[in-house]
Scaffold this active site. Structure first.
Site, mmCIF file in Angstrom:
data_model
loop_
_atom_site.group_PDB
_atom_site.id
_atom_site.type_symbol
_atom_site.label_atom_id
_atom_site.label_comp_id
_atom_site.label_asym_id
_atom_site.label_seq_id
_atom_site.Cartn_x
_atom_site.Cartn_y
_atom_site.Cartn_z
ATOM 1 N N CYS A 1 -24.453 -10.346 -6.607
ATOM 2 C CA CYS A 1 -23.224 -11.144 -6.635
ATOM 3 C C CYS A 1 -22.066 -10.240 -7.035
ATOM 4 O O CYS A 1 -22.116 -9.601 -8.077
ATOM 5 C CB CYS A 1 -23.398 -12.278 -7.646
ATOM 6 S SG CYS A 1 -21.854 -13.071 -8.114
ATOM 7 N N GLU B 1 -22.730 -13.065 -15.583
ATOM 8 C CA GLU B 1 -22.407 -14.443 -15.970
ATOM 9 C C GLU B 1 -22.070 -14.430 -17.454
ATOM 10 O O GLU B 1 -22.707 -13.701 -18.224
ATOM 11 C CB GLU B 1 -23.602 -15.381 -15.735
ATOM 12 C CG GLU B 1 -24.103 -15.422 -14.299
ATOM 13 C CD GLU B 1 -23.143 -16.054 -13.316
ATOM 14 O OE1 GLU B 1 -22.361 -16.945 -13.726
ATOM 15 O OE2 GLU B 1 -23.165 -15.657 -12.139
ATOM 16 N N TYR C 1 -21.346 -19.203 0.034
ATOM 17 C CA TYR C 1 -22.760 -18.845 -0.018
ATOM 18 C C TYR C 1 -23.332 -18.524 1.362
ATOM 19 O O TYR C 1 -24.344 -17.829 1.467
ATOM 20 C CB TYR C 1 -23.560 -19.981 -0.668
ATOM 21 C CG TYR C 1 -23.423 -20.016 -2.171
ATOM 22 C CD1 TYR C 1 -22.226 -19.670 -2.776
ATOM 23 C CD2 TYR C 1 -24.483 -20.382 -2.978
ATOM 24 C CE1 TYR C 1 -22.086 -19.693 -4.148
ATOM 25 C CE2 TYR C 1 -24.359 -20.407 -4.354
ATOM 26 C CZ TYR C 1 -23.154 -20.059 -4.930
ATOM 27 O OH TYR C 1 -23.022 -20.069 -6.288
ATOM 28 N N THR D 1 -19.187 -16.773 -13.599
ATOM 29 C CA THR D 1 -19.432 -15.568 -12.808
ATOM 30 C C THR D 1 -18.280 -14.576 -12.954
ATOM 31 O O THR D 1 -17.125 -14.931 -12.721
ATOM 32 C CB THR D 1 -19.597 -15.967 -11.326
ATOM 33 O OG1 THR D 1 -20.665 -16.894 -11.228
ATOM 34 C CG2 THR D 1 -19.866 -14.759 -10.450
ATOM 35 N N CYS E 1 -22.345 -14.543 1.213
ATOM 36 C CA CYS E 1 -22.931 -13.606 0.245
ATOM 37 C C CYS E 1 -24.451 -13.664 0.249
ATOM 38 O O CYS E 1 -25.115 -12.642 0.156
ATOM 39 C CB CYS E 1 -22.371 -13.841 -1.150
ATOM 40 S SG CYS E 1 -23.079 -15.234 -2.039
ATOM 41 N N CYS F 1 -15.420 -14.175 -5.495
ATOM 42 C CA CYS F 1 -15.171 -15.303 -4.579
ATOM 43 C C CYS F 1 -14.743 -16.571 -5.303
ATOM 44 O O CYS F 1 -14.029 -17.398 -4.744
ATOM 45 C CB CYS F 1 -16.414 -15.616 -3.773
ATOM 46 S SG CYS F 1 -17.458 -14.194 -3.532
ATOM 47 N N GLU G 1 -29.162 -18.836 -8.892
ATOM 48 C CA GLU G 1 -27.775 -19.034 -8.495
ATOM 49 C C GLU G 1 -27.692 -19.765 -7.156
ATOM 50 O O GLU G 1 -26.809 -20.563 -6.927
ATOM 51 C CB GLU G 1 -27.087 -17.669 -8.424
ATOM 52 C CG GLU G 1 -25.686 -17.651 -8.995
ATOM 53 C CD GLU G 1 -24.642 -17.925 -7.974
ATOM 54 O OE1 GLU G 1 -24.969 -17.839 -6.790
ATOM 55 O OE2 GLU G 1 -23.513 -18.232 -8.379
ATOM 56 N N HIS H 1 -16.586 -23.178 -2.036
ATOM 57 C CA HIS H 1 -17.580 -22.296 -2.661
ATOM 58 C C HIS H 1 -18.946 -22.435 -1.985
ATOM 59 O O HIS H 1 -19.723 -21.480 -1.949
ATOM 60 C CB HIS H 1 -17.667 -22.563 -4.162
ATOM 61 C CG HIS H 1 -18.184 -21.373 -4.914
ATOM 62 N ND1 HIS H 1 -17.721 -20.091 -4.707
ATOM 63 C CD2 HIS H 1 -19.162 -21.244 -5.846
ATOM 64 C CE1 HIS H 1 -18.376 -19.247 -5.473
ATOM 65 N NE2 HIS H 1 -19.270 -19.918 -6.170
HETATM 66 FE FE1 SF4 Z 1 -21.249 -14.321 -6.312
HETATM 67 FE FE2 SF4 Z 1 -21.793 -15.298 -3.902
HETATM 68 FE FE3 SF4 Z 1 -20.518 -16.798 -5.729
HETATM 69 FE FE4 SF4 Z 1 -19.335 -14.696 -4.523
HETATM 70 S S1 SF4 Z 1 -20.015 -16.626 -3.553
HETATM 71 S S2 SF4 Z 1 -19.224 -15.222 -6.658
HETATM 72 S S3 SF4 Z 1 -21.026 -13.261 -4.371
HETATM 73 S S4 SF4 Z 1 -22.618 -16.003 -5.825
HETATM 74 FE FE FE Z 2 -21.517 -18.872 -7.541
#
Ligand code: SF4
Ligand code: FE
Length: 496
Positions: free
Chosen positions: A111, A268, A307, A202, A310, A115, A458, A303
């Protein structure tokens, strides 16, 4: 703080990874880790790999190869900015966001944390506009000035939504401790004072700014909890308590092989806001509980789209690791192994497809900001609560039990044991044993070690737990429309 950088052709504000890292040193941030206050978070061996991951979001913006993906012209200033600070202006922006996140997942294998801030900025852009339309307030104007500040200084924002929540059966104002949801404790001419905490944050310790939003829908009686604002990460009264991750002490062992991922990790932390003052120009909601649901819903939609990028990127790394270890073990050509790799790709590309689909089906909101298709982004995230687990299971299957029985790197360095390890842990003749160990450790890292926070749990709980997506799918599925389709095709007439 954070002076902007003018650079070359762009005439702009895009920082490099190194400049980002240096900018973190300017903050007077209060961080606790392993029971101690951390004097220098930037160089702390447990924290630094997570900073390295965020730095990649800057480095790609300076790489001509990724210019189109990682940079964009700001609709607010006309300047070229890092996409992580941009407000989406069309569906291409939404699609490019997902592609950028996949790229960064591929480059880091963890991660990369930036984002949440981007998704907070976009959600607030949509919602503060509509809030002003209803109440004649001036949040959108304030917020837009804030975005210019973030863009102009290429800042990392921590999007802080999740409250501790206490007794889940009680509303915020019913809790025995009224601070279990973050709230306004005082309002004055110059601003507000807030108290509470945000958990599972995060990248919090790696941020320049913290953007706070409510965690759930609030009612009239909870209106003190309907609050959104942004503050510098080192504002007086902010305390960060670092979250530990599985195998984190390996970072203190002076090891490399055992880390699996030699350079990067996620992060985190818990944030405590202990009577923090926020000036009005940084407040984007203060009591308008009617807009808590739109804000939570809009942020979640963005959000859950994230995902689709990422997790697919980290999935690519894991699939590559599984295919490589199969080669090192001499089983790459076995039909069941090839089939498992195909299955992993199928699942991973399905995640990505949903990220692209909800972006391509996005629409303009009254603010002009583009929002993803809410149903499809929830489908994306619900798939993410399952598919990485199956991909991880297949990786474990392919890797074999050595994944969890491997001796430590120190035994590999000790000549007395090394000769045995070198000999007996060898796979195919042409591959050094060390490479096999590295690949196994990388798989371990992603599915059960340091990287797991970004790939497994996560995937389950980040951007809302699976039930939150199910609720949204039920709201958005338009079941009456589908029932009518069926009735019409079956020849059922209304008054028959
Ligand atoms: Fe982390 Fe993925 Fe959330 Fe971006 S979208 S902060 S890479 S978990
Ligand atoms: Fe997240």
């Amino acid at each position: 703080m954070h002076a902007s950088n003018c650079r070359g052709d762009f005439g702009l504000v895009i920082k490099t990874g190194d400049e980002y890292i240096e900018s973190l040193r300017e903050r007077k941030i209060k961080v606790y880790l392993f029971g101690e206050k951390v004097k220098n978070p930037v160089d702390h061996p447990i924290i630094r790999p997570s900073i390295n991951s965020v730095a990649v979001t800057y480095d790609v913006a300076n790489d001509p190869k990724y210019e189109e993906l990682a940079t964009v012209t700001s609709n607010l200033t006309g300047e070229k900015v890092n996409r992580f600070t941009h407000i989406h202006q069309n569906t291409y922006d939404l699609v490019k966001k997902v592609k950028l996140l996949r790229l960064l997942g591929q480059k880091t294998g963890v991660c990369f944390q930036r984002c949440v801030g981007m998704d907070s900025l976009n959600a607030l852009s949509c919602v503060t506009f509509e809030l002003d339309q209803k109440f004649g307030t001036e949040y959108y104007k304030r917020f837009t000035e804030y975005v210019k500040h973030v863009q102009g200084n290429d800042l990392v924002c921590c999007g802080a939504m999740t409250d501790p929540k206490g007794d889940r059966s009680l509303r915020p104002s019913q809790q025995a401790d009224p601070d279990l949801y973050l709230r306004i404790v005082e309002q004055g001419d110059n601003g507000i004072v807030v108290r509470g905490s945000k958990v599972h944050q995060t990248g919090a310790v790696n941020s320049h700014e913290v953007i706070v939003m409510p965690t759930r829908t609030m009612r009239e009686e909870d209106k003190d909890y309907a609050v959104s604002f942004a503050i510098p990460a080192d504002t007086e009264g902010l305390i960060y308590i670092y979250g530990r991750q599985s195998c984190d002490l390996r970072k203190l062992e002076d090891s490399e092989i055992d880390l699996g991922n030699v350079r990067y990790s996620g992060q985190e932390a818990m944030i405590v806001l202990d009577d923090v003052f926020v000036p009005w120009e940084r407040v984007f909601m203060a009591g308008e509980h009617e807009f808590t649901w739109p804000l939570v819903n809009t942020f979640s939609a963005y959000h859950r789209q994230s995902y689709g990028g990422c997790k697919a990127g980290v999935g690519d790394v894991l699939i590559g690791a599984a295919a490589t270890i199969a080669e090192y073990n001499g089983v790459a050509k076995a039909s069941h192994i090839r089939d498992k790799i195909i299955e992993m790709n199928h699942l991973n590309e399905t995640i990505y497809s949903c990220g692209i689909a909800c972006s391509a089906e996005g629409h303009q909101t009254p603010s002009g900001t583009y929002l993803v298709d809410i149903l499809l982004s929830n489908i994306c995230k619900l798939n993410v609560t399952r598919f990485p687990y199956e991909i991880a299971r297949l990786a474990e299957d392919i890797a074999g039990g050595l994944l969890v029985t491997l001796p430590s790197e120190k035994d590999f360095k000790n000549p007395e044991t090394r000769k045995h390890l070198d000999r007996y842990l060898k796979g195919v003749r042409t591959v050094p044993t060390k490479h096999r160990l590295r690949m196994l450790r990388l798989i371990e890292n992603i599915i059960m070690g340091l990287g797991a926070v970004g790939y497994r749990v996560e995937s389950m709980h980040g951007a809302g737990s699976p039930q939150a997506q199910r609720i949204m799918i039920e709201r958005e599925e338009d079941i009456e429309f589908k029932k009518n389709l069926a009735k019409s095709i079956a020849g059922i007439k209304r008054n028959e």
